[in-house]
Design a protein around this motif. Structure first.
Motif, PDB file in Angstrom:
ATOM      1  N   MET A 297      -0.133  -3.845  -9.636  1.00 10.87           N
ATOM      2  CA  MET A 297      -0.328  -3.804  -8.193  1.00 10.87           C
ATOM      3  C   MET A 297      -1.812  -3.760  -7.828  1.00 10.87           C
ATOM      4  O   MET A 297      -2.234  -4.329  -6.820  1.00 10.87           O
ATOM      5  CB  MET A 297       0.406  -2.602  -7.598  1.00 10.87           C
ATOM      6  CG  MET A 297       1.911  -2.647  -7.808  1.00 10.87           C
ATOM      7  SD  MET A 297       2.747  -1.080  -7.404  1.00 10.87           S
ATOM      8  CE  MET A 297       2.603  -1.090  -5.631  1.00 10.87           C
ATOM      9  N   VAL A 298      -2.615  -3.080  -8.651  1.00 10.04           N
ATOM     10  CA  VAL A 298      -4.044  -2.947  -8.369  1.00 10.04           C
ATOM     11  C   VAL A 298      -4.721  -4.314  -8.281  1.00 10.04           C
ATOM     12  O   VAL A 298      -5.666  -4.502  -7.499  1.00 10.04           O
ATOM     13  CB  VAL A 298      -4.722  -2.080  -9.462  1.00 10.04           C
ATOM     14  CG1 VAL A 298      -6.239  -2.174  -9.375  1.00 10.04           C
ATOM     15  CG2 VAL A 298      -4.283  -0.632  -9.328  1.00 10.04           C
TER      16      VAL A 298
ATOM     17  N   LEU B 146       0.829  -1.206   0.000  1.00  2.20           N
ATOM     18  CA  LEU B 146       0.000   0.000   0.000  1.00  2.20           C
ATOM     19  C   LEU B 146       0.867   1.262   0.000  1.00  2.20           C
ATOM     20  O   LEU B 146       0.555   2.244  -0.683  1.00  2.20           O
ATOM     21  CB  LEU B 146      -0.923  -0.002   1.218  1.00  2.20           C
ATOM     22  CG  LEU B 146      -2.062  -1.029   1.201  1.00  2.20           C
ATOM     23  CD1 LEU B 146      -2.690  -1.139   2.592  1.00  2.20           C
ATOM     24  CD2 LEU B 146      -3.112  -0.661   0.169  1.00  2.20           C
ATOM     25  N   ALA B 147       1.963   1.228   0.763  1.00  2.00           N
ATOM     26  CA  ALA B 147       2.861   2.379   0.824  1.00  2.00           C
ATOM     27  C   ALA B 147       3.533   2.616  -0.526  1.00  2.00           C
ATOM     28  O   ALA B 147       3.663   3.760  -0.978  1.00  2.00           O
ATOM     29  CB  ALA B 147       3.910   2.174   1.916  1.00  2.00           C
ATOM     30  N   ALA B 148       3.965   1.525  -1.172  1.00  2.00           N
ATOM     31  CA  ALA B 148       4.590   1.661  -2.491  1.00  2.00           C
ATOM     32  C   ALA B 148       3.591   2.190  -3.513  1.00  2.00           C
ATOM     33  O   ALA B 148       3.925   3.050  -4.344  1.00  2.00           O
ATOM     34  CB  ALA B 148       5.139   0.307  -2.943  1.00  2.00           C
ATOM     35  N   PHE B 149       2.357   1.712  -3.443  1.00  2.00           N
ATOM     36  CA  PHE B 149       1.322   2.170  -4.370  1.00  2.00           C
ATOM     37  C   PHE B 149       1.050   3.661  -4.175  1.00  2.00           C
ATOM     38  O   PHE B 149       0.996   4.427  -5.142  1.00  2.00           O
ATOM     39  CB  PHE B 149       0.044   1.360  -4.151  1.00  2.00           C
ATOM     40  CG  PHE B 149      -1.036   1.634  -5.164  1.00  2.00           C
ATOM     41  CD1 PHE B 149      -1.005   1.018  -6.401  1.00  2.00           C
ATOM     42  CD2 PHE B 149      -2.080   2.500  -4.880  1.00  2.00           C
ATOM     43  CE1 PHE B 149      -1.988   1.261  -7.347  1.00  2.00           C
ATOM     44  CE2 PHE B 149      -3.062   2.760  -5.811  1.00  2.00           C
ATOM     45  CZ  PHE B 149      -3.022   2.138  -7.051  1.00  2.00           C
ATOM     46  N   PHE B 150       0.905   4.064  -2.924  1.00  2.00           N
ATOM     47  CA  PHE B 150       0.681   5.488  -2.634  1.00  2.00           C
ATOM     48  C   PHE B 150       1.883   6.322  -3.063  1.00  2.00           C
ATOM     49  O   PHE B 150       1.737   7.396  -3.658  1.00  2.00           O
ATOM     50  CB  PHE B 150       0.413   5.678  -1.144  1.00  2.00           C
ATOM     51  CG  PHE B 150       0.242   7.112  -0.734  1.00  2.00           C
ATOM     52  CD1 PHE B 150      -0.973   7.764  -0.903  1.00  2.00           C
ATOM     53  CD2 PHE B 150       1.292   7.839  -0.181  1.00  2.00           C
ATOM     54  CE1 PHE B 150      -1.134   9.097  -0.535  1.00  2.00           C
ATOM     55  CE2 PHE B 150       1.144   9.167   0.194  1.00  2.00           C
ATOM     56  CZ  PHE B 150      -0.086   9.799   0.015  1.00  2.00           C
TER      57      PHE B 150
ATOM     58  N   ILE C 234       6.034   6.219   4.393  1.00  2.00           N
ATOM     59  CA  ILE C 234       6.888   5.544   3.416  1.00  2.00           C
ATOM     60  C   ILE C 234       6.624   6.092   2.021  1.00  2.00           C
ATOM     61  O   ILE C 234       7.554   6.321   1.234  1.00  2.00           O
ATOM     62  CB  ILE C 234       6.635   4.022   3.459  1.00  2.00           C
ATOM     63  CG1 ILE C 234       6.980   3.452   4.842  1.00  2.00           C
ATOM     64  CG2 ILE C 234       7.439   3.325   2.362  1.00  2.00           C
ATOM     65  CD1 ILE C 234       8.434   3.591   5.229  1.00  2.00           C
ATOM     66  N   GLY C 235       5.344   6.326   1.714  1.00  2.00           N
ATOM     67  CA  GLY C 235       4.982   6.791   0.379  1.00  2.00           C
ATOM     68  C   GLY C 235       5.591   8.132   0.031  1.00  2.00           C
ATOM     69  O   GLY C 235       6.091   8.333  -1.084  1.00  2.00           O
TER      70      GLY C 235
END
Length: 394
Positions: free
Chosen positions: A380-381, A213-217, A341-342
């Motif tokens: 990722m989605v 989730l952090a990488a996606f954001f 993280i994002g």
């Protein structure tokens, strides 16, 4: 929208207060891009160094996320927001007196810290106070953030033109902080007491889903920060005036506001957000391709596509994170981790794009790189199936 109308009057005032506060969370960064050529004419700045004006506050936002909730627990919601607005206001008005690159960067970092303290707190506040309208209220909150960026990007060049000073064009946005402070302090008696305890961020460091989730954001926000930093300079290089480029950035952020309002309403019809996320990512990819391949043709279309995609992706990234946990305190801890993280990931994107521009002489390779990042995010989605949330976050 019926759910929003059903809110009590104190809840309406609280939501309006959140909107006013959120307007302060981007002008300190959004006003820089349209004025960059004027700043560079007064203070020697390479594109790589200029990128620090966006990169460092975003990195500061990421680092400050990890102690933002701890500060709000100690000071309380009201005092934390007052302190944050004071920090943002002081950092912004200080730009009237800047004479060096170091001072300009320091003001940007200070503003980033104030922004982070608010952004760490707001998802917790919204999840706890608007439990039945989380997606819609998050949409209003994030849309207001982008609205502040739209106002600053559109009007900073006009302020500079009328005053003859880029410093005034950067500093005038401290008035928004004064307005928010006055309103927030006036509404203090209306705010009900709320347990501010939080489970914190530490428990999420070992969670693979939290990192996803952090990488996606972070990757999604990278597109936002790069566009915020470099879209106006890109069009100035293509022969547009600073005022025209600023208005173009304003158009993009206006589309972000529109998408930020509409997308959560559409997504609120289903707990499965994957189709909406895919459409948003496709819009961003189309916008970047248009910037590269047809900059001067349909010039207004590409920023519109980027704005619609980025404007919806920002709130949806946070909404998907909030969806993973029902308890507001743990959900707030997760979103603080995701944003922390994002923003560290996103913070380096303007620097990388600036370095690409310095080395290759064009921003087009940066736009191609971001197109590839959006394609990765499409994969990722596929992982965000709501039926499996409980299995991934314990």
């Amino acid at each position: 929208m019926e759910n929003i109308r059903a809110l009590s009057r104190p809840a309406h005032w609280l939501m309006f207060g959140i909107v006013i506060v959120a307007l302060n969370l981007r002008p300190s960064m959004a006003a820089v891009g349209p004025l960059l050529s004027a700043i560079r004419g007064d203070i020697p700045l390479s594109f790589s160094l200029a990128s620090l004006l966006t990169m460092l506050p975003v990195v500061a936002m990421g680092l400050a996320m990890f102690f933002g909730l701890a500060i709000s627990r100690r000071l309380g919601e009201h005092r934390t927001i007052v302190l944050s607005l004071l920090i943002i206001g002081v950092a912004t008005v200080s730009r009237l007196f800047l004479d060096s690159v170091a001072e300009l960067i320091l003001s940007a970092v200070l503003a980033g810290i104030g922004i982070a303290l608010i952004q760490a707190l707001m998802p917790v506040l919204i999840k706890s106070r608007f439990r039945d309208n989380v997606a819609l209220c998050m949409g209003l909150y994030v849309t207001s953030i982008m609205g502040g960026a739209a106002i600053a990007a559109s009007f900073a060049p006009l302020v500079m033109a009328h005053t003859g000073s880029w410093r005034v064009g950067l500093a005038i946005w401290s008035l928004l902080a004064v307005l928010a402070l006055l309103f927030w302090c006036a509404q203090r008696s209306r705010l009900p007491a709320q347990d501010a305890k939080s489970s914190g961020n530490a428990s999420f460091f070992s969670s693979a889903r939290a990192w996803l989730l952090a990488a996606f954001f972070g990757l999604g926000t990278a597109s936002y920060t790069c566009v915020l930093a470099w879209l106006a300079p890109y069009y100035v290089e293509k022969g547009w005036s600073e005022q025209q480029a600023g208005l173009l950035l304003g158009l993009l952020t206006a589309m972000e506001v529109l998408s930020g309002l509409v997308t959560p309403v559409i997504a609120n019809r289903s707990r499965d957000r994957r189709l909406v996320l895919m459409v948003l990512l496709a819009l961003i990819m189309a916008g970047f391709c248009g910037l590269i391949l047809a900059t001067q043709h349909l010039a207004l279309l590409w920023p519109c596509l980027l704005g619609l995609g980025i404007g919806g992706l920002f709130p949806m990234s946070l909404i998907v994170s909030l969806d993973h946990l029902d308890d507001p305190r743990r959900a707030g801890g997760l979103t603080a981790f995701v944003q922390g993280i994002g923003y560290l990931i996103a913070g380096f994107s303007p620097l990388i794009a600036g370095m690409i521009r310095d080395q290759l002489g064009s921003f087009e390779w940066a736009w191609w790189s971001l197109t590839g990042v959006m394609a990765l995010m499409l994969l990722m989605v596929l992982r965000f199936n709501p039926r499996h949330y409980a299995r991934h976050i314990h």
